[in-house]
Design an enzyme around this catalytic site. Structure first.
Site, PDB file in Angstrom:
ATOM      1  N   LYS A 161       0.868  -1.172   0.000  1.00  0.00           N
ATOM      2  CA  LYS A 161       0.000   0.000   0.000  1.00  0.00           C
ATOM      3  C   LYS A 161       0.902   1.219   0.000  1.00  0.00           C
ATOM      4  O   LYS A 161       1.821   1.313   0.821  1.00  0.00           O
ATOM      5  CB  LYS A 161      -0.915   0.014   1.229  1.00  0.00           C
ATOM      6  CG  LYS A 161      -1.967   1.115   1.172  1.00  0.00           C
ATOM      7  CD  LYS A 161      -2.978   0.857   0.073  1.00  0.00           C
ATOM      8  CE  LYS A 161      -3.910   2.052  -0.124  1.00  0.00           C
ATOM      9  NZ  LYS A 161      -4.886   1.802  -1.183  1.00  0.00           N
ATOM     10  N   SER A 230      -0.860  -0.814  -4.466  1.00  0.00           N
ATOM     11  CA  SER A 230      -2.136  -0.106  -4.503  1.00  0.00           C
ATOM     12  C   SER A 230      -1.952   1.237  -3.820  1.00  0.00           C
ATOM     13  O   SER A 230      -1.490   1.293  -2.679  1.00  0.00           O
ATOM     14  CB  SER A 230      -3.216  -0.932  -3.793  1.00  0.00           C
ATOM     15  OG  SER A 230      -4.439  -0.228  -3.718  1.00  0.00           O
TER      16      SER A 230
END
Length: 363
Positions: A161, A230
């Site tokens: 992330k 992401s």
């Protein structure tokens, strides 16, 4: 040692009922949770606040369960929320636990090993540049060490992330006399994902040399076949989850990976299963599927197997959203399950139009 993976369907980004029930039943031990991956039902773009909503809800939930403050929870659990459940994809969470005290039931077969690590907060001028590559590389190596994975070839998937640029962050950098990788906030998601993926490639020995700023999101021949990144507005650091197989870990859960060569490459599931230790003896059923993680991105050529697509030409719906729906449908049709972690935006993550795919199975 043992890694356990629990997949939970959720009714909304703030729905913790299934997680609470899993804890109450003893299926999940909150003291052993190291990461929660989630697909949330937002648009997956800059202004997708379902990711932040889910993250803040989970931090508060674990803080209450562990009698910690949210900062302490943030230091021990990686929360990787990926927005976008287009098509028939189902919002869900993947909860990863590590039990250091559990003996392996089979010392001859390696089992799923998991480790997490975090970078420091990135400054806006570092996002999408070599600083992010290097910080990610170091975090991947630390996560490997935490998982007890000694060989890079035993790593099958690295989930990251990463942050993005906003107008406020760009202006803050400019006020200090610093430039940024780009001024388009949506484009910055790609730069952050790409730099993070190249950090994985650097850690796993998949690059011919050091990465330069001008290669990020330009030189597409550089990529990782095991990275999934992401981007989101809800954080400033990179959060890294390394997944692989290692001796000494209980083989009830195992992982394999392959690369989808294009959006229709459903056979990647079979190739991933073949890379699982003992995968030739495993019949993949919905009950044995503990999780599937994959990257999706429209091919830059504008075609799939010679046929034109218009995913990148739609001014109303971003191309990565189309790609998630397409890849999700292809894979769900093969597996009979829509709870798949399909993440859009595959810069430096697999070949153009394809992407890494990881399969976690339960024996």
């Amino acid at each position: 040692m043992k890694t356990r993976v629990t997949r939970l369907t959720v009714a909304a980004p703030n729905d913790v009922s299934a997680l609470a029930q899993a804890i109450e039943s003893g299926e999940v031990d909150p003291t052993r949770v190291i990461a929660v991956l989630g697909k949330t039902e937002g648009n997956g773009c800059v202004n997708d606040f379902t990711r932040a909503f889910a993250t803040s809800t989970l931090k508060r939930f674990f803080a209450e369960r562990l009698a910690l403050n949210e900062t302490e929870v943030d230091e021990r659990i990686a929360f990787v929320m990926s927005g976008g459940t287009e098509g028939g994809l189902s919002p869900h969470w993947l909860v990863f636990e590590v039990d250091d005290s559990a003996p392996s039931r089979d010392t001859t077969t390696p089992g799923l090993a998991a480790g997490v690590a975090f970078t420091r907060d990135l400054r806006p001028e570092e996002i999408g540049r070599t600083s992010q590559v290097e910080l990610t590389r170091d975090a991947v190596l630390r996560a490997m060490a935490a998982a007890g994975i000694q060989r890079v070839e035993d790593v099958h998937f690295v989930q990251i992330k990463c942050p993005l640029l906003t107008a406020a962050r760009i202006n803050e950098a400019a006020a200090r006399g610093q430039s940024v990788a780009c001024h388009d906030t949506y484009e910055s998601m790609g730069y952050s994902r790409g730099a993070s993926a190249l950090g994985v490639a650097a850690a796993l020995g998949d690059l011919p040399g050091d990465v330069r700023d001008e290669q990020i999101c330009r030189e597409w021949s550089l990529y990782s076949s095991r990275a999934s990144s992401s981007a989101g507005i809800e954080l400033l650091r990179n959060e890294v989850l390394v997944l692989g197989n290692a001796p000494g870990w209980d083989p009830e859960y195992r992982i394999g990976h392959a690369v989808m060569e294009d959006a229709l490459d459903a056979q990647a599931i079979e190739r991933a299963l073949a890379s699982v230790p003992g995968g030739d003896k495993i019949k993949l059923t919905p009950e044995r599927l503990a999780g599937l993680l994959v990257k999706a991105e429209p091919s830059a050529s504008g075609s799939i197997r010679g046929n034109r697509h218009v995913m990148s030409d739609d001014s109303d719906i971003n191309g990565s959203r189309h790609a998630r729906a397409l890849v999700g449908g292809v894979l769900a049709g093969q597996l009979g399950d829509t709870r798949l972690f399909v993440s859009g935006g595959a810069e430096h993550q697999g070949p153009n139009g394809g992407g890494p795919l990881a399969l976690i199975v339960r024996s």
